[in-house]
Motif scaffolding. Sequence first.
Motif, PDB file in Angstrom:
ATOM      1  N   ASN A 128       4.864  -3.658 -14.247  1.00 51.79           N
ATOM      2  CA  ASN A 128       6.139  -4.116 -13.672  1.00 51.79           C
ATOM      3  C   ASN A 128       6.627  -3.211 -12.543  1.00 51.79           C
ATOM      4  O   ASN A 128       7.576  -3.554 -11.840  1.00 51.79           O
ATOM      5  N   ASP A 129       6.002  -2.061 -12.378  1.00 55.29           N
ATOM      6  CA  ASP A 129       6.447  -1.081 -11.390  1.00 55.29           C
ATOM      7  C   ASP A 129       5.839  -1.331 -10.004  1.00 55.29           C
ATOM      8  O   ASP A 129       4.906  -2.130  -9.852  1.00 55.29           O
ATOM      9  N   VAL A 130       6.386  -0.637  -9.029  1.00 55.67           N
ATOM     10  CA  VAL A 130       5.883  -0.683  -7.652  1.00 55.67           C
ATOM     11  C   VAL A 130       5.658   0.749  -7.186  1.00 55.67           C
ATOM     12  O   VAL A 130       6.507   1.623  -7.404  1.00 55.67           O
ATOM     13  N   VAL A 131       4.523   0.996  -6.559  1.00 50.45           N
ATOM     14  CA  VAL A 131       4.218   2.329  -6.026  1.00 50.45           C
ATOM     15  C   VAL A 131       4.081   2.236  -4.513  1.00 50.45           C
ATOM     16  O   VAL A 131       3.265   1.461  -3.998  1.00 50.45           O
ATOM     17  N   VAL A 132       4.886   3.014  -3.809  1.00 53.44           N
ATOM     18  CA  VAL A 132       4.838   3.044  -2.347  1.00 53.44           C
ATOM     19  C   VAL A 132       4.344   4.414  -1.893  1.00 53.44           C
ATOM     20  O   VAL A 132       4.981   5.432  -2.172  1.00 53.44           O
ATOM     21  N   GLY A 133       3.222   4.439  -1.212  1.00 51.70           N
ATOM     22  CA  GLY A 133       2.688   5.678  -0.669  1.00 51.70           C
ATOM     23  C   GLY A 133       3.258   5.945   0.710  1.00 51.70           C
ATOM     24  O   GLY A 133       3.254   5.058   1.571  1.00 51.70           O
ATOM     25  N   ILE A 134       3.774   7.143   0.907  1.00 46.08           N
ATOM     26  CA  ILE A 134       4.364   7.511   2.198  1.00 46.08           C
ATOM     27  C   ILE A 134       3.483   8.591   2.815  1.00 46.08           C
ATOM     28  O   ILE A 134       3.283   9.654   2.217  1.00 46.08           O
ATOM     29  N   ALA A 135       2.937   8.308   3.991  1.00 46.62           N
ATOM     30  CA  ALA A 135       2.029   9.268   4.634  1.00 46.62           C
ATOM     31  C   ALA A 135       1.963   8.959   6.124  1.00 46.62           C
ATOM     32  O   ALA A 135       1.446   7.898   6.503  1.00 46.62           O
ATOM     33  N   ALA A 136       2.465   9.846   6.932  1.00 46.57           N
ATOM     34  CA  ALA A 136       2.442   9.610   8.373  1.00 46.57           C
ATOM     35  C   ALA A 136       1.012   9.379   8.865  1.00 46.57           C
ATOM     36  O   ALA A 136       0.741   8.447   9.626  1.00 46.57           O
ATOM     37  N   SER A 137       0.083  10.199   8.414  1.00 49.62           N
ATOM     38  CA  SER A 137      -1.302  10.096   8.867  1.00 49.62           C
ATOM     39  C   SER A 137      -1.987   8.847   8.348  1.00 49.62           C
ATOM     40  O   SER A 137      -2.881   8.293   8.989  1.00 49.62           O
ATOM     41  N   GLY A 138      -1.596   8.417   7.156  1.00 50.13           N
ATOM     42  CA  GLY A 138      -2.273   7.298   6.515  1.00 50.13           C
ATOM     43  C   GLY A 138      -3.586   7.700   5.877  1.00 50.13           C
ATOM     44  O   GLY A 138      -4.381   6.840   5.488  1.00 50.13           O
ATOM     45  N   THR A 139      -3.806   9.009   5.726  1.00 44.63           N
ATOM     46  CA  THR A 139      -5.088   9.485   5.202  1.00 44.63           C
ATOM     47  C   THR A 139      -4.953  10.463   4.034  1.00 44.63           C
ATOM     48  O   THR A 139      -5.953  10.997   3.561  1.00 44.63           O
ATOM     49  N   THR A 140      -3.758  10.722   3.552  1.00 45.36           N
ATOM     50  CA  THR A 140      -3.522  11.741   2.527  1.00 45.36           C
ATOM     51  C   THR A 140      -4.231  11.402   1.215  1.00 45.36           C
ATOM     52  O   THR A 140      -3.932  10.375   0.595  1.00 45.36           O
ATOM     53  N   PRO A 141      -5.166  12.247   0.759  1.00 47.21           N
ATOM     54  CA  PRO A 141      -5.910  11.963  -0.476  1.00 47.21           C
ATOM     55  C   PRO A 141      -5.021  11.754  -1.699  1.00 47.21           C
ATOM     56  O   PRO A 141      -5.310  10.889  -2.535  1.00 47.21           O
ATOM     57  N   TYR A 142      -3.958  12.542  -1.835  1.00 46.99           N
ATOM     58  CA  TYR A 142      -3.026  12.405  -2.958  1.00 46.99           C
ATOM     59  C   TYR A 142      -2.512  10.972  -3.040  1.00 46.99           C
ATOM     60  O   TYR A 142      -2.458  10.374  -4.124  1.00 46.99           O
ATOM     61  N   VAL A 143      -2.153  10.411  -1.898  1.00 49.63           N
ATOM     62  CA  VAL A 143      -1.620   9.049  -1.849  1.00 49.63           C
ATOM     63  C   VAL A 143      -2.732   8.026  -2.061  1.00 49.63           C
ATOM     64  O   VAL A 143      -2.559   7.038  -2.792  1.00 49.63           O
ATOM     65  N   ILE A 144      -3.865   8.236  -1.435  1.00 49.75           N
ATOM     66  CA  ILE A 144      -4.998   7.318  -1.585  1.00 49.75           C
ATOM     67  C   ILE A 144      -5.378   7.153  -3.057  1.00 49.75           C
ATOM     68  O   ILE A 144      -5.547   6.036  -3.563  1.00 49.75           O
ATOM     69  N   GLY A 145      -5.508   8.271  -3.760  1.00 47.37           N
ATOM     70  CA  GLY A 145      -5.887   8.218  -5.164  1.00 47.37           C
ATOM     71  C   GLY A 145      -4.869   7.478  -6.008  1.00 47.37           C
ATOM     72  O   GLY A 145      -5.232   6.660  -6.871  1.00 47.37           O
ATOM     73  N   GLY A 146      -3.588   7.747  -5.765  1.00 50.12           N
ATOM     74  CA  GLY A 146      -2.532   7.091  -6.530  1.00 50.12           C
ATOM     75  C   GLY A 146      -2.510   5.590  -6.318  1.00 50.12           C
ATOM     76  O   GLY A 146      -2.390   4.810  -7.277  1.00 50.12           O
ATOM     77  N   LEU A 147      -2.642   5.162  -5.074  1.00 47.91           N
ATOM     78  CA  LEU A 147      -2.615   3.727  -4.770  1.00 47.91           C
ATOM     79  C   LEU A 147      -3.851   3.020  -5.306  1.00 47.91           C
ATOM     80  O   LEU A 147      -3.766   1.897  -5.825  1.00 47.91           O
ATOM     81  N   ASN A 148      -4.991   3.649  -5.185  1.00 47.36           N
ATOM     82  CA  ASN A 148      -6.228   3.045  -5.686  1.00 47.36           C
ATOM     83  C   ASN A 148      -6.141   2.750  -7.180  1.00 47.36           C
ATOM     84  O   ASN A 148      -6.462   1.647  -7.637  1.00 47.36           O
ATOM     85  N   THR A 149      -5.697   3.733  -7.948  1.00 46.93           N
ATOM     86  CA  THR A 149      -5.612   3.549  -9.392  1.00 46.93           C
ATOM     87  C   THR A 149      -4.525   2.539  -9.743  1.00 46.93           C
ATOM     88  O   THR A 149      -4.700   1.729 -10.667  1.00 46.93           O
ATOM     89  N   ALA A 150      -3.414   2.577  -9.006  1.00 45.16           N
ATOM     90  CA  ALA A 150      -2.339   1.600  -9.246  1.00 45.16           C
ATOM     91  C   ALA A 150      -2.864   0.182  -9.040  1.00 45.16           C
ATOM     92  O   ALA A 150      -2.558  -0.732  -9.827  1.00 45.16           O
ATOM     93  N   ASN A 151      -3.654  -0.026  -7.990  1.00 43.44           N
ATOM     94  CA  ASN A 151      -4.248  -1.349  -7.756  1.00 43.44           C
ATOM     95  C   ASN A 151      -5.126  -1.775  -8.924  1.00 43.44           C
ATOM     96  O   ASN A 151      -5.083  -2.924  -9.381  1.00 43.44           O
ATOM     97  N   GLU A 152      -5.915  -0.842  -9.411  1.00 47.03           N
ATOM     98  CA  GLU A 152      -6.813  -1.140 -10.542  1.00 47.03           C
ATOM     99  C   GLU A 152      -6.042  -1.549 -11.786  1.00 47.03           C
ATOM    100  O   GLU A 152      -6.532  -2.348 -12.594  1.00 47.03           O
ATOM    101  N   LYS A 153      -4.823  -1.033 -11.920  1.00 48.83           N
ATOM    102  CA  LYS A 153      -3.998  -1.319 -13.097  1.00 48.83           C
ATOM    103  C   LYS A 153      -3.097  -2.537 -12.896  1.00 48.83           C
ATOM    104  O   LYS A 153      -2.276  -2.852 -13.761  1.00 48.83           O
ATOM    105  N   GLY A 154      -3.235  -3.206 -11.749  1.00 48.92           N
ATOM    106  CA  GLY A 154      -2.426  -4.389 -11.491  1.00 48.92           C
ATOM    107  C   GLY A 154      -0.997  -4.088 -11.084  1.00 48.92           C
ATOM    108  O   GLY A 154      -0.110  -4.943 -11.216  1.00 48.92           O
ATOM    109  N   ILE A 155      -0.765  -2.884 -10.600  1.00 49.20           N
ATOM    110  CA  ILE A 155       0.573  -2.469 -10.173  1.00 49.20           C
ATOM    111  C   ILE A 155       0.728  -2.748  -8.676  1.00 49.20           C
ATOM    112  O   ILE A 155      -0.181  -2.488  -7.887  1.00 49.20           O
ATOM    113  N   ALA A 156       1.855  -3.308  -8.266  1.00 49.03           N
ATOM    114  CA  ALA A 156       2.093  -3.607  -6.852  1.00 49.03           C
ATOM    115  C   ALA A 156       2.126  -2.311  -6.040  1.00 49.03           C
ATOM    116  O   ALA A 156       2.766  -1.338  -6.443  1.00 49.03           O
ATOM    117  N   THR A 157       1.450  -2.315  -4.911  1.00 51.21           N
ATOM    118  CA  THR A 157       1.382  -1.113  -4.072  1.00 51.21           C
ATOM    119  C   THR A 157       1.815  -1.410  -2.641  1.00 51.21           C
ATOM    120  O   THR A 157       1.500  -2.463  -2.077  1.00 51.21           O
TER     121      THR A 157
END
Length: 271
Positions: A128-157
């Motif tokens: 039911n949650d939403v995860v928004v990654g904020i990254a000026a570069s668009g390449t931050t590994p911390y954000v990439i990992g979080g969004l990838n796993t959120a997608n796998e769990k069916g969480i809106a990103t």
Amino acid sequence: MINTTEKDSNYQDLDKMSVLELLTNINKEDRSVPLAVEKAIPNIEALVNVTVERMKKGGRLFYIGAGTSGRLGILDASECPPTYGVPFDWVIGLIAGGDTAIRKAVEFAEDDIEQAWKDLEEYDINENDVVVGIAASGTTPYVIGGLNTANEKGIATGCIVCNGGSPIAAIAKYPVELIVGPEFVTGSTRMKSGTAQKLALNMLSTSVMIRLGRVKGNKMVDMQLSNHKLVDRGVRMVMAETGADEETASQLLEEFGNVRQAIESYKAKQI
């Protein structure tokens, strides 16, 4: 290819400019930021809509980021409870390196691709949650990992980035790209990029809170009355909405401690 945010500044010899020249040129660059945000409004709209949909089901809005981007997410999240009277766990900002990183950079924290999900799991994140990654570069590994796993769990990103065609925008289901161009000081994304991200976050959280009913007319009727200025504002709001005099409005506000409840109580007594 060099990312737009890393391209050389449009200005040379900054160290030889007068203070007036510096300020004038920074301001000239800043004028381009709202135009970049305007182009992204359709994408911001889509992110708002899915966030409202999920939060109506009991979901929460999470921001994940590093450095300036992480701090902006925390700022936006921390201002929702006092502004709209919502619980502190409705909007949550997480930064690579933890709370220490809010004030002091934590070396290489943003490079840990697994840590964001670990941070999110501490909040029992769910579909039911939403995860928004904020990254000026668009390449931050911390954000990439979080969004990838959120997608796998069916969480809106979603994401808010400042480079076109970035890895993070490709991962996020609801990407927002704010292409503001090279920074005045080459690579200093706390400037135009940070300003653009702040504008987008303002639009996102404000629109979400309005759609969730936390604003009446144009007033913050659920704001926390945490200082004299806000109490005075609350009294004026009650007076404007009910027609009550200042003394009555003040008494109502003191009794209920909330503008919305004070207004509803007054109107109920008039029926």
